[in-house]
Design an enzyme around this catalytic site. Structure first.
Site, PDB file in Angstrom:
ATOM      1  N   CYS A 114       0.903  -1.233  -0.108  1.00  0.00           N
ATOM      2  CA  CYS A 114      -0.003   0.135   0.034  1.00  0.00           C
ATOM      3  C   CYS A 114       0.811   1.287   0.037  1.00  0.00           C
ATOM      4  O   CYS A 114       0.239   2.422  -0.230  1.00  0.00           O
ATOM      5  CB  CYS A 114      -1.058  -0.205   1.104  1.00  0.00           C
ATOM      6  SG  CYS A 114      -1.947  -1.475   1.335  1.00  0.00           S
ATOM      7  N   HIS A 248      -3.532   7.186   2.103  1.00  0.00           N
ATOM      8  CA  HIS A 248      -3.873   5.810   1.687  1.00  0.00           C
ATOM      9  C   HIS A 248      -5.178   5.519   2.584  1.00  0.00           C
ATOM     10  O   HIS A 248      -5.349   5.889   3.632  1.00  0.00           O
ATOM     11  CB  HIS A 248      -2.892   4.762   2.496  1.00  0.00           C
ATOM     12  CG  HIS A 248      -3.197   3.378   2.213  1.00  0.00           C
ATOM     13  ND1 HIS A 248      -3.952   2.687   0.998  1.00  0.00           N
ATOM     14  CD2 HIS A 248      -3.120   2.499   2.967  1.00  0.00           C
ATOM     15  CE1 HIS A 248      -3.889   1.742   1.218  1.00  0.00           C
ATOM     16  NE2 HIS A 248      -3.701   1.268   2.527  1.00  0.00           N
ATOM     17  N   ASN A 278     -10.160  -0.501   0.537  1.00  0.00           N
ATOM     18  CA  ASN A 278      -8.612  -0.337   0.445  1.00  0.00           C
ATOM     19  C   ASN A 278      -8.096  -1.014  -1.080  1.00  0.00           C
ATOM     20  O   ASN A 278      -8.370  -2.415  -1.056  1.00  0.00           O
ATOM     21  CB  ASN A 278      -8.107  -1.133   1.589  1.00  0.00           C
ATOM     22  CG  ASN A 278      -6.393  -0.899   1.747  1.00  0.00           C
ATOM     23  OD1 ASN A 278      -5.916  -0.439   0.646  1.00  0.00           O
ATOM     24  ND2 ASN A 278      -5.936  -1.352   2.903  1.00  0.00           N
TER      25      ASN A 278
HETATM   26  C1  LIG Z   1      -8.988  -4.920  10.568  1.00  0.00           C
HETATM   27  C2  LIG Z   1      -9.820  -3.938  11.589  1.00  0.00           C
HETATM   28  C3  LIG Z   1     -11.105  -3.004  10.942  1.00  0.00           C
HETATM   29  C4  LIG Z   1     -10.058  -4.734  12.764  1.00  0.00           C
HETATM   30  O1  LIG Z   1     -10.973  -3.685  13.628  1.00  0.00           O
HETATM   31  P1  LIG Z   1     -10.554  -4.024  15.268  1.00  0.00           P
HETATM   32  O2  LIG Z   1     -11.319  -3.002  15.802  1.00  0.00           O
HETATM   33  O3  LIG Z   1      -8.972  -3.820  15.341  1.00  0.00           O
HETATM   34  O4  LIG Z   1     -10.940  -5.355  15.417  1.00  0.00           O
HETATM   35  P2  LIG Z   1     -10.388  -6.706  16.102  1.00  0.00           P
HETATM   36  O5  LIG Z   1      -9.253  -7.267  15.127  1.00  0.00           O
HETATM   37  O6  LIG Z   1      -9.440  -6.262  17.260  1.00  0.00           O
HETATM   38  O7  LIG Z   1     -11.225  -7.726  16.109  1.00  0.00           O
HETATM   39  C5  LIG Z   1     -12.351  -7.463  17.108  1.00  0.00           C
HETATM   40  C6  LIG Z   1     -13.475  -8.550  17.090  1.00  0.00           C
HETATM   41  O8  LIG Z   1     -14.257  -8.372  15.830  1.00  0.00           O
HETATM   42  C7  LIG Z   1     -14.254  -9.764  14.872  1.00  0.00           C
HETATM   43  N1  LIG Z   1     -14.197  -9.676  13.701  1.00  0.00           N
HETATM   44  C8  LIG Z   1     -13.327  -9.253  12.859  1.00  0.00           C
HETATM   45  N2  LIG Z   1     -13.550  -9.170  11.503  1.00  0.00           N
HETATM   46  C9  LIG Z   1     -15.041  -9.006  11.591  1.00  0.00           C
HETATM   47  C10 LIG Z   1     -16.010  -8.938  10.978  1.00  0.00           C
HETATM   48  N3  LIG Z   1     -15.956  -8.705   9.366  1.00  0.00           N
HETATM   49  N4  LIG Z   1     -17.386  -9.085  11.281  1.00  0.00           N
HETATM   50  C11 LIG Z   1     -17.529  -9.144  12.393  1.00  0.00           C
HETATM   51  N5  LIG Z   1     -16.702  -9.216  13.470  1.00  0.00           N
HETATM   52  C12 LIG Z   1     -15.409  -9.243  13.212  1.00  0.00           C
HETATM   53  C13 LIG Z   1     -12.905 -10.352  15.601  1.00  0.00           C
HETATM   54  O9  LIG Z   1     -12.971 -11.823  15.476  1.00  0.00           O
HETATM   55  C14 LIG Z   1     -12.837  -9.927  17.068  1.00  0.00           C
HETATM   56  O10 LIG Z   1     -13.577 -10.948  17.852  1.00  0.00           O
HETATM   57  P3  LIG Z   1     -13.129 -11.369  19.291  1.00  0.00           P
HETATM   58  O11 LIG Z   1     -13.173 -10.071  20.037  1.00  0.00           O
HETATM   59  O12 LIG Z   1     -14.479 -12.173  19.944  1.00  0.00           O
HETATM   60  O13 LIG Z   1     -12.082 -11.903  19.157  1.00  0.00           O
HETATM   61  C15 LIG Z   1      -8.932  -2.637  11.998  1.00  0.00           C
HETATM   62  O14 LIG Z   1      -7.719  -3.578  13.118  1.00  0.00           O
HETATM   63  C16 LIG Z   1      -7.949  -2.163  11.007  1.00  0.00           C
HETATM   64  O15 LIG Z   1      -8.426  -1.677   9.827  1.00  0.00           O
HETATM   65  N6  LIG Z   1      -6.642  -2.392  11.009  1.00  0.00           N
HETATM   66  C17 LIG Z   1      -5.634  -1.927  10.044  1.00  0.00           C
HETATM   67  C18 LIG Z   1      -5.931  -2.622   8.827  1.00  0.00           C
HETATM   68  C19 LIG Z   1      -4.921  -1.989   7.655  1.00  0.00           C
HETATM   69  O16 LIG Z   1      -4.655  -0.706   8.022  1.00  0.00           O
HETATM   70  N7  LIG Z   1      -4.814  -2.416   6.945  1.00  0.00           N
HETATM   71  C20 LIG Z   1      -4.079  -2.392   5.523  1.00  0.00           C
HETATM   72  C21 LIG Z   1      -2.809  -1.663   5.714  1.00  0.00           C
HETATM   73  S1  LIG Z   1      -2.282  -1.618   4.136  1.00  0.00           S
END
Ligand SMILES: CC(C)(COP(=O)(O)OP(=O)(O)OC[C@H]1O[C@@H](n2cnc3c(N)ncnc32)[C@H](O)[C@@H]1OP(=O)(O)O)[C@@H](O)C(=O)NCCC(=O)NCCS
Length: 321
Positions: A114, A248, A278
């Protein structure tokens, strides 16, 4: 002193749209969760006959037409893509052939994920400023839909397909003021696409993006905050000098944190995330293109572009548009 200016922009998004409601039928998720945690509502998905090459061509032709530049004038083609047409020839060479030109350097940046567009922009800028070439085509093009595991709700909700392009040209007036590139392999496992070229022991899940989302989120906010400080200091500017953030598009909460860091209202941030998800290295040129086409970003505005992704790799560009 010679500068590099962005003299044309272009973009392409596939016709097919995948909404959060569609995803609810595919994995255990809800539209509410996706919107609340990411800000994404829908994303574009490439048709079977579309690829990083076909989308790059559409975006490139639009950018060249916007710039009023013919393909024969292009002195370098760089395509940032983690989803290239083939390992080689590069997608950039294939595009060069489609554009009916030959001779100029053409290559892909495959591994900066990215952050790829900002890396590519920085490389082309060096060549133009040093007078080796006059015009360059810099493109980000991605079919992320082909490298996400559609059974993994944590990643498949995030990504989309598309391509964005700019034409860069030499100029006496300020354009790209500085670029700042970094990487840190300490975080190699936080975000990866581990597929290797037929090494014994490859398993199917290596074909898909792996991500520790919450760790990446925190890293992104810290890293980008420091990157902004570095970029402003290098140009003896303050955050009050920035007119537009062109980030980004990974997560609306990261974008909001970055806007806050710059004291910028969200309507001074180029955001396409809701509609596009993304799109990896395509996200910055797509956001730039949209903000320019919508008449928001205007000539003379001070833009801060930032990208981060697998590696980790990250970078910024400060541009007087
Ligand atoms: C991926 C992202 C949206 C997840 O959000 P988050 O608030 O960090 O959530 P977590 O990963 O801590 O997961 C929280 C809970 O939601 C759940 N969960 C994950 N994806 C889910 C979905 N699509 N729908 C419902 N629940 C989901 C997880 O299993 C977890 O459950 P648990 O608490 O029972 O274990 C976030 O971390 C993010 O955007 N990170 C950066 C990603 C990024 O920048 N990527 C690209 C870089 S190029």
């Amino acid at each position: 002193m010679a500068y590099t200016q962005i003299i044309g922009t272009g973009g392409y998004l596939p016709e097919k749209i995948l909404t959060n409601a569609d995803l609810e039928k595919m994995v255990d998720t809800t539209s509410e969760w996706i919107v609340e945690r990411t800000g994404i509502h829908r994303r574009h998905i490439a048709a079977e006959n579309e690829s990083a090459l076909t989308m790059a061509e559409r975006a490139a032709r639009e950018a060249m037409s916007d710039a009023g530049i013919a393909a024969k004038d292009i002195g370098m083609i760089i395509i940032a893509t983690t989803t290239p047409e083939k390992m080689f020839p590069s997608t950039a060479c294939l595009l060069q052939h489609r554009l009916g030109i030959a001779g100029c350097p053409a290559f892909d940046l495959n591994s900066t994920a990215c952050a790829g567009f900002v890396y590519a922009l920085s490389i082309a800028d060096q060549f133009i400023r040093h007078g080796s070439i006059k015009y360059a085509l810099v493109i980000g093009s991605e079919v992320m839909s082909r490298v996400v595991d559609w059974n993994d709700r944590a990643t498949c909700i995030l990504f989309g397909d598309g391509a964005g392009a700019v034409v860069l040209g030499a100029s006496k007036k300020p354009g790209i003021l500085s670029t700042h590139l970094h990487a840190d392999g300490t975080y190699k496992d936080v975000l990866s696409l581990p597929v290797s070229l037929g090494k014994p022991g490859d398993i199917e899940e290596d074909l898909y993006i792996k991500m520790t989302g919450n760790q990446l989120f925190k890293l992104a906010v810290n890293i980008l905050g420091n990157l902004f400080d570095e970029t402003l200091a290098a140009n003896s500017l303050t955050k009050a000098d920035i007119d537009w953030l062109v980030p980004h598009q990974a997560n609306i909460r990261i974008i909001q944190a970055m806007a806050k860091k710059l004291d910028l209202p969200l309507d001074r941030v180029a955001i396409t995330l809701q509609e596009q998800g993304n799109t990896s290295s395509a996200s910055i040129p797509l956001a730039l293109n949209k903000a320019v086409r919508d008449g928001k970003i205007k000539r003379g505005d001070m833009l801060l572009l930032e990208g981060f992704g697998g590696g980790l790799a990250w970078g910024s560009a400060l541009i007087q548009y």
